[in-house]
Write a protein that holds these residues in place. Structure first.
Motif, short mmCIF file in Angstrom:
data_model
loop_
_atom_site.label_atom_id
_atom_site.label_comp_id
_atom_site.label_asym_id
_atom_site.label_seq_id
_atom_site.Cartn_x
_atom_site.Cartn_y
_atom_site.Cartn_z
N UNK A 24 1.00 -1.27 -0.08
CA UNK A 24 -0.05 -0.04 -0.02
C UNK A 24 0.71 1.42 -0.06
N UNK A 25 2.02 1.16 0.50
CA UNK A 25 2.73 2.55 0.90
C UNK A 25 3.26 3.27 -0.98
N UNK A 26 3.05 4.15 -1.10
CA UNK A 26 3.41 4.87 -2.51
C UNK A 26 4.17 6.00 -2.11
N UNK A 27 5.37 6.17 -2.24
CA UNK A 27 6.12 7.43 -1.74
C UNK A 27 6.21 8.59 -2.68
N UNK A 28 5.53 8.25 -3.91
CA UNK A 28 5.24 9.28 -4.76
C UNK A 28 4.28 10.45 -4.27
N UNK A 29 3.38 9.81 -3.48
CA UNK A 29 2.07 10.91 -2.77
C UNK A 29 2.99 11.98 -2.26
N UNK A 30 4.18 11.74 -1.80
CA UNK A 30 4.88 12.88 -0.88
C UNK A 30 5.26 14.07 -1.58
N UNK A 31 5.08 14.10 -2.73
CA UNK A 31 5.48 15.28 -3.72
C UNK A 31 3.89 15.86 -3.93
N UNK A 310 22.14 6.86 -6.41
CA UNK A 310 21.53 7.30 -5.22
C UNK A 310 21.39 8.78 -4.92
N UNK A 311 21.88 9.41 -5.67
CA UNK A 311 21.79 11.13 -5.81
C UNK A 311 20.69 11.63 -6.29
N UNK A 312 19.88 10.67 -7.08
CA UNK A 312 18.95 11.21 -7.79
C UNK A 312 17.48 11.53 -7.03
N UNK A 313 16.48 12.28 -7.55
CA UNK A 313 15.36 12.30 -6.71
C UNK A 313 14.43 11.08 -6.94
N UNK A 314 14.55 10.53 -8.17
CA UNK A 314 13.73 9.45 -8.46
C UNK A 314 14.08 8.23 -7.71
N UNK A 315 15.36 8.04 -6.99
CA UNK A 315 15.63 6.93 -5.96
C UNK A 315 15.15 7.23 -4.70
N UNK A 316 14.63 6.58 -3.78
CA UNK A 316 14.22 6.97 -2.49
C UNK A 316 15.09 6.97 -1.31
#
Length: 349
Positions: A24-31, A310-316
């Protein structure tokens, strides 16, 4: 003798929570405009009953203990689930346990949410709000989970008051950690209901917060270590797996040792809280003094050893680094807890 091992029930609980969060966790919703996932929270709190784990059955809870709550905190840290568990199921619940306040039953059942209205960085009770005849005035900054709370537990010199959040002005704060929003709360003649003496209730809640935050920090560190080990096994550079280089092996081996030690420290703090052990203040400060730097180190290694991705926004990885950094300043820094620990065990300055 304290048993730091996980019981069969705790392992089953972990499996249940992890399965739900993985699905259920969708980290894209944080934006997005609403980073907190209240639908997931209702599933955790009301449908599965995890909000009331440390609350006795007579008060509407599950009748478990803080040890089980710590297991949930580990999994929430591992997934960075944006739910108001820290505010409702740790801070507010710890403050209300033993008071026989009717709000406790509502929190345990998942019908309402609440939080303790103190700055997230607080280590001891401070009264920034005044109360006269049940009417409260003042401002509290950087309150965790206040944006979605139904009730705010506001400490004053006159006592701890339950205030309907709708009667306050809540201003979202631009937070470093997107997964844990903070809110400034202004009470302009807001009516409140007296819960009890603020001093011991707030102190107990902050101690519980520090003790259980260590379990969340453990979950963060474990995710970072596991994810990094998996990555360096598959990432190839100069015709070799990155993980085959001795320097990488040493860094990850050292981190594994630190995470293993952090697990023991966090488990001891959770057990002391669950059993009301007199060593709890020492265990809570020790947990924050040790687990906070370990989570930070694990997150930093995760970012670095993932290389460019690891330094990109796309990676968590950056989200885990931000949560680890935010937690490092929550309920007092590691430096602050080392000073508290020194005083508690009679070490000279």
């Amino acid at each position: 003798m304290t048993d730091l091992l996980y019981s069969e029930v705790e392992e089953e609980l972990r499996a249940s929570v992890r399965s739900l969060l993985d699905d259920r966790v969708d980290l894209s919703r944080l934006e997005g405009p609403e980073p907190v996932d209240l639908k997931l929270w209702r599933t955790l709190a009301a449908d599965l009953g995890f909000a009331g784990l440390p609350v006795p059955e007579s008060a509407g809870g599950a009748g478990a203990s803080w040890r089980e709550t710590a297991v949930v905190m580990e999994e929430l840290g591992r997934s960075l689930a944006p739910v108001p568990f820290l505010g409702t199921s740790v801070l507010a619940t710890a403050a209300l346990l033993g008071t026989e306040d009717p709000l406790l039953d509502a929190l345990a059942a998942g019908r309402r949410t609440a939080t303790l209205a103190v700055p997230l960085s607080a280590t001891d009770p401070r009264w920034t709000v005044t109360a006269a005849d049940g009417v409260l005035d003042g401002t509290i900054t950087s309150v965790v989970d206040a944006g979605t709370a139904d009730v705010l537990l506001v400490p004053t010199a006159a006592g701890l008051f339950a205030v309907e959040a709708a009667d306050t002005v809540r201003t979202p704060v631009v937070s470093f950690d997107l997964s844990r929003p903070l809110t400034d709360v202004t009470l302009g003649s807001a009516p409140g209901r007296l819960v009890g003496d603020a001093g011991p209730l707030v102190a107990r809640a902050l101690t519980a917060g520090a003790a259980l935050l260590a379990s969340e920090q453990l979950g963060i560190a474990e995710w970072c270590l596991t994810t990094t080990v998996e990555y360096v096994k598959t990432r190839r550079q100069f015709a070799r797996q990155v993980g085959s280089y001795q320097a990488i092996k040493h860094r990850l081996a050292d981190l594994w040792v630190s995470v293993t030690q952090a697990r023991a420290v966090a488990r001891y703090a959770a057990d002391c809280l669950a059993t009301d052990d007199p060593d709890l203040p020492v265990a809570a400060s020790l947990a924050q003094a040790f687990c906070s730097p370990v989570a930070m180190k694990a997150a930093e290694e995760c970012v670095q050893l993932h290389g460019g991705i690891g330094f990109t926004w796309e990676h968590p990885a950056h989200l885990y680094l931000k949560r680890a950094r935010s937690n490092a300043a929550s309920f007092g820094s590691a430096t602050r807890h080392r000073a508290l620990l020194a005083a508690l065990v009679d070490l000279p300055a």
